[in-house]
Write a protein that holds these residues in place. Structure first.
Motif, mmCIF file in Angstrom:
data_model
loop_
_atom_site.group_PDB
_atom_site.id
_atom_site.type_symbol
_atom_site.label_atom_id
_atom_site.label_comp_id
_atom_site.label_asym_id
_atom_site.label_seq_id
_atom_site.Cartn_x
_atom_site.Cartn_y
_atom_site.Cartn_z
ATOM 1 N N VAL A 41 0.867 -1.184 0.000
ATOM 2 C CA VAL A 41 0.000 0.000 0.000
ATOM 3 C C VAL A 41 0.903 1.235 0.000
ATOM 4 N N PRO A 42 0.416 2.349 -0.507
ATOM 5 C CA PRO A 42 1.211 3.587 -0.459
ATOM 6 C C PRO A 42 1.584 3.939 0.976
ATOM 7 N N VAL A 43 2.734 4.596 1.138
ATOM 8 C CA VAL A 43 3.255 4.916 2.474
ATOM 9 C C VAL A 43 2.239 5.680 3.314
ATOM 10 N N GLY A 44 1.576 6.668 2.745
ATOM 11 C CA GLY A 44 0.594 7.445 3.506
ATOM 12 C C GLY A 44 -0.529 6.575 4.050
ATOM 13 N N GLU A 45 -0.993 5.643 3.224
ATOM 14 C CA GLU A 45 -2.042 4.719 3.665
ATOM 15 C C GLU A 45 -1.512 3.787 4.742
ATOM 16 N N ALA A 46 -0.291 3.312 4.571
ATOM 17 C CA ALA A 46 0.318 2.428 5.576
ATOM 18 C C ALA A 46 0.427 3.138 6.924
#
Length: 69
Positions: A41-46
């Motif tokens: 998942v994208p870093v922001g979502e993680a």
């Protein structure tokens, strides 16, 4: 990845819309694996998911995840 204890294969966040595969890291022995892009998942979502899990002890209701058990 969310584990219940030592030896637990756990659960991990996924991006159900991602397609394809990406190469992983090359290990000292030359091994290089491929991983489905949906398993990242994208870093922001993680970071959002981690903050929620740490704060509440559970996955956010809007997060996609897969069990490896």
């Amino acid at each position: 990845m969310l584990l219940e204890g030592e030896g637990d294969p756990g659960e991990h966040a996924v991006d159900r819309e991602a397609e394809g595969v990406s190469e992983g890291f090359v290990l000292a022995n030359g091994q290089q694996d491929e991983y489905p892009d949906r398993d990242t998942v994208p870093v922001g979502e993680a970071l959002r998911i981690v903050a929620h899990v740490v704060g509440t002890g559970s996955w956010p209701s809007d997060a996609s995840w897969a069990s490896d058990r």
